[in-house]
Design a protein around this motif. Structure first.
Motif, PDB file in Angstrom:
ATOM      1  N   GLU A  28      31.313 -58.425 -13.478  1.00 14.35           N
ATOM      2  CA  GLU A  28      32.013 -57.148 -13.656  1.00 14.35           C
ATOM      3  C   GLU A  28      32.010 -56.697 -15.110  1.00 14.35           C
ATOM      4  O   GLU A  28      32.182 -55.506 -15.389  1.00 14.35           O
ATOM      5  CB  GLU A  28      33.455 -57.263 -13.158  1.00 14.35           C
ATOM      6  CG  GLU A  28      33.567 -57.406 -11.646  1.00 14.35           C
ATOM      7  CD  GLU A  28      34.998 -57.643 -11.203  1.00 14.35           C
ATOM      8  OE1 GLU A  28      35.885 -57.698 -12.096  1.00 14.35           O
ATOM      9  OE2 GLU A  28      35.239 -57.772  -9.987  1.00 14.35           O
ATOM     10  N   GLU A  29      31.807 -57.628 -16.029  1.00 17.31           N
ATOM     11  CA  GLU A  29      31.791 -57.284 -17.449  1.00 17.31           C
ATOM     12  C   GLU A  29      30.447 -56.710 -17.907  1.00 17.31           C
ATOM     13  O   GLU A  29      30.316 -56.251 -19.041  1.00 17.31           O
ATOM     14  CB  GLU A  29      32.111 -58.539 -18.289  1.00 17.31           C
ATOM     15  CG  GLU A  29      33.469 -59.169 -17.983  1.00 17.31           C
ATOM     16  CD  GLU A  29      34.608 -58.218 -18.309  1.00 17.31           C
ATOM     17  OE1 GLU A  29      34.498 -57.503 -19.333  1.00 17.31           O
ATOM     18  OE2 GLU A  29      35.585 -58.171 -17.541  1.00 17.31           O
ATOM     19  N   ILE A  30      29.454 -56.740 -17.018  1.00 13.90           N
ATOM     20  CA  ILE A  30      28.119 -56.232 -17.369  1.00 13.90           C
ATOM     21  C   ILE A  30      27.999 -54.807 -16.848  1.00 13.90           C
ATOM     22  O   ILE A  30      28.027 -54.575 -15.637  1.00 13.90           O
ATOM     23  CB  ILE A  30      27.013 -57.118 -16.755  1.00 13.90           C
ATOM     24  CG1 ILE A  30      27.186 -58.571 -17.206  1.00 13.90           C
ATOM     25  CG2 ILE A  30      25.632 -56.598 -17.142  1.00 13.90           C
ATOM     26  CD1 ILE A  30      26.210 -59.533 -16.570  1.00 13.90           C
ATOM     27  N   PRO A  31      27.858 -53.799 -17.724  1.00 14.27           N
ATOM     28  CA  PRO A  31      27.847 -52.389 -17.288  1.00 14.27           C
ATOM     29  C   PRO A  31      26.691 -52.050 -16.349  1.00 14.27           C
ATOM     30  O   PRO A  31      26.825 -51.181 -15.478  1.00 14.27           O
ATOM     31  CB  PRO A  31      27.728 -51.608 -18.598  1.00 14.27           C
ATOM     32  CG  PRO A  31      28.181 -52.560 -19.670  1.00 14.27           C
ATOM     33  CD  PRO A  31      27.788 -53.917 -19.186  1.00 14.27           C
ATOM     34  N   GLU A  32      25.538 -52.707 -16.524  1.00 13.44           N
ATOM     35  CA  GLU A  32      24.356 -52.357 -15.722  1.00 13.44           C
ATOM     36  C   GLU A  32      24.423 -52.867 -14.284  1.00 13.44           C
ATOM     37  O   GLU A  32      23.625 -52.452 -13.433  1.00 13.44           O
ATOM     38  CB  GLU A  32      23.076 -52.917 -16.376  1.00 13.44           C
ATOM     39  CG  GLU A  32      22.747 -52.321 -17.720  1.00 13.44           C
ATOM     40  CD  GLU A  32      23.444 -53.023 -18.870  1.00 13.44           C
ATOM     41  OE1 GLU A  32      23.129 -52.729 -20.039  1.00 13.44           O
ATOM     42  OE2 GLU A  32      24.316 -53.893 -18.601  1.00 13.44           O
ATOM     43  N   VAL A  33      25.356 -53.776 -14.006  1.00 14.59           N
ATOM     44  CA  VAL A  33      25.441 -54.391 -12.675  1.00 14.59           C
ATOM     45  C   VAL A  33      26.340 -53.559 -11.777  1.00 14.59           C
ATOM     46  O   VAL A  33      27.439 -53.154 -12.166  1.00 14.59           O
ATOM     47  CB  VAL A  33      25.973 -55.837 -12.769  1.00 14.59           C
ATOM     48  CG1 VAL A  33      26.203 -56.423 -11.373  1.00 14.59           C
ATOM     49  CG2 VAL A  33      24.990 -56.695 -13.559  1.00 14.59           C
ATOM     50  N   ARG A  34      25.866 -53.313 -10.550  1.00 10.80           N
ATOM     51  CA  ARG A  34      26.682 -52.631  -9.548  1.00 10.80           C
ATOM     52  C   ARG A  34      27.559 -53.680  -8.854  1.00 10.80           C
ATOM     53  O   ARG A  34      27.112 -54.416  -7.982  1.00 10.80           O
ATOM     54  CB  ARG A  34      25.799 -51.921  -8.519  1.00 10.80           C
ATOM     55  CG  ARG A  34      24.982 -50.782  -9.100  1.00 10.80           C
ATOM     56  CD  ARG A  34      24.223 -50.051  -8.017  1.00 10.80           C
ATOM     57  NE  ARG A  34      25.124 -49.506  -6.996  1.00 10.80           N
ATOM     58  CZ  ARG A  34      24.711 -48.827  -5.925  1.00 10.80           C
ATOM     59  NH1 ARG A  34      23.412 -48.628  -5.734  1.00 10.80           N
ATOM     60  NH2 ARG A  34      25.576 -48.360  -5.054  1.00 10.80           N
ATOM     61  N   ASN A  35      28.791 -53.740  -9.255  1.00 13.22           N
ATOM     62  CA  ASN A  35      29.663 -54.812  -8.791  1.00 13.22           C
ATOM     63  C   ASN A  35      30.021 -54.702  -7.304  1.00 13.22           C
ATOM     64  O   ASN A  35      30.406 -55.675  -6.680  1.00 13.22           O
ATOM     65  CB  ASN A  35      30.948 -54.822  -9.626  1.00 13.22           C
ATOM     66  CG  ASN A  35      30.660 -55.129 -11.090  1.00 13.22           C
ATOM     67  OD1 ASN A  35      29.979 -56.096 -11.402  1.00 13.22           O
ATOM     68  ND2 ASN A  35      31.152 -54.285 -11.995  1.00 13.22           N
ATOM     69  N   ASP A  36      29.892 -53.506  -6.729  1.00 17.09           N
ATOM     70  CA  ASP A  36      30.227 -53.356  -5.317  1.00 17.09           C
ATOM     71  C   ASP A  36      29.226 -54.055  -4.406  1.00 17.09           C
ATOM     72  O   ASP A  36      29.497 -54.269  -3.217  1.00 17.09           O
ATOM     73  CB  ASP A  36      30.294 -51.869  -4.950  1.00 17.09           C
ATOM     74  CG  ASP A  36      28.985 -51.142  -5.234  1.00 17.09           C
ATOM     75  OD1 ASP A  36      28.353 -51.449  -6.260  1.00 17.09           O
ATOM     76  OD2 ASP A  36      28.608 -50.289  -4.422  1.00 17.09           O
ATOM     77  N   LYS A  37      28.060 -54.452  -4.966  1.00 18.86           N
ATOM     78  CA  LYS A  37      27.059 -55.134  -4.153  1.00 18.86           C
ATOM     79  C   LYS A  37      26.782 -56.557  -4.634  1.00 18.86           C
ATOM     80  O   LYS A  37      25.849 -57.194  -4.165  1.00 18.86           O
ATOM     81  CB  LYS A  37      25.752 -54.334  -4.138  1.00 18.86           C
ATOM     82  CG  LYS A  37      25.851 -53.033  -3.354  1.00 18.86           C
ATOM     83  CD  LYS A  37      24.479 -52.416  -3.157  1.00 18.86           C
ATOM     84  CE  LYS A  37      24.560 -51.180  -2.276  1.00 18.86           C
ATOM     85  NZ  LYS A  37      23.232 -50.591  -2.032  1.00 18.86           N
ATOM     86  N   SER A  38      27.558 -57.054  -5.562  1.00 15.33           N
ATOM     87  CA  SER A  38      27.380 -58.428  -6.037  1.00 15.33           C
ATOM     88  C   SER A  38      27.958 -59.391  -5.005  1.00 15.33           C
ATOM     89  O   SER A  38      28.983 -59.122  -4.378  1.00 15.33           O
ATOM     90  CB  SER A  38      28.061 -58.623  -7.392  1.00 15.33           C
ATOM     91  OG  SER A  38      27.514 -57.748  -8.356  1.00 15.33           O
TER      92      SER A  38
END
Length: 263
Positions: free
Chosen positions: A207-217
């Motif tokens: 969640e701390e990485i801006p480029e990652v879409r956290n809703d699909k992690s």
């Protein structure tokens, strides 16, 4: 000697008579050739502008407009020859052109194949300039698409010129067509590990990485043999920027590693 002179004189008179009879046809043939030339020039400009709007490629537009220009000139040329009653000359020229074309086709098979493949690539657009693609074992950014070859700049800074035939006949992965790409990280942890707490820490790190879409992690079990647990971390990232995948993958691996150390 007098007979020879008489024969030559008779022949010259015959030619002069034929020339006088054919003079109107000659003038008309010249007018037809000039008219077709002017019309061909006008249509070439119009064709170039039209193709440029469709393909957005100056090379392909110029090529096909020039071919169209030559075809119109040939039509005008053949009509002019017919007006001069030179039908046999037309037949001989067509036969000769066919033989020359066949010989050139065999001599330049690879060049022809690359050219046709380049036309298909430009019009079908499986990729475009600026796209990140993988083909023939090379991954990089498309810098230029020509009729004979395509130039790819790898992430090492190398410029690779690939023949269009090789690209057209082999699989091409265009990473830029899909704006998102998944990163997979495989983990092996002891069987007695607190996986739920570990999953929570990994999710928080992602969640701390801006480029990652956290809703699909997600963190998934993939194997368990009593002594060890195998996990896979899946997350989706933006794949439209240059080297975005590699830079973000580095961030993800570092974040997962840090989460594992504190688990």
């Amino acid at each position: 000697m007098e007979k020879w002179i008489a024969l030559i004189k008779e022949k010259l008179e015959s030619w002069l008579t034929t020339l006088v009879k054919m003079l109107p046809n000659l003038v008309l043939a010249i007018l037809v050739a000039v008219t077709f030339y002017l019309v061909a020039r006008l249509l070439r400009k119009l064709m170039y502008k039209l193709l440029l709007k469709i393909s957005h490629k100056a090379a392909i537009s110029g090529l096909f407009s020039s071919i169209f220009f030559i075809l119109i000139l040939l039509i005008g040329f053949f009509i002019s020859l017919q007006l001069l009653h030179l039908e046999k000359t037309i037949a001989s020229m067509l036969a000769g052109a066919g033989i020359i074309g066949l010989a050139l086709g065999f001599a330049f098979q690879d060049l022809t194949a690359n050219f046709i493949s380049g036309v298909f690539i430009i019009f079908r657009k499986p990729f475009d300039v600026g796209n990140i693609i993988d083909t023939n074992g090379f991954t990089g950014i498309v810098e230029e698409i020509q009729l004979r070859s395509t130039t790819i700049r790898t992430f090492d800074g190398l410029h690779i010129m690939l023949p269009n035939k090789e690209i057209f006949q082999k699989p091409v992965t265009n990473y830029s067509l899909s704006g998102k790409r998944r990163i997979d990280v495989t983990l092996t942890v002891p069987g007695k590990s607190n996986v739920n707490d570990m999953e929570r820490r990994i999710q928080h790190a992602l969640e701390e990485i801006p480029e990652v879409r956290n809703d699909k992690s997600e963190v998934l079990y993939t194997d368990y043999n009593g002594d060890a647990i195998k996990l896979e971390v899946h997350c989706w990232i933006d794949n439209t920027i240059e080297r975005g995948y590699f830079a973000t993958r580095d961030k993800v691996l570092r974040a997962v590693h840090a989460a594992m150390l504190t688990a």
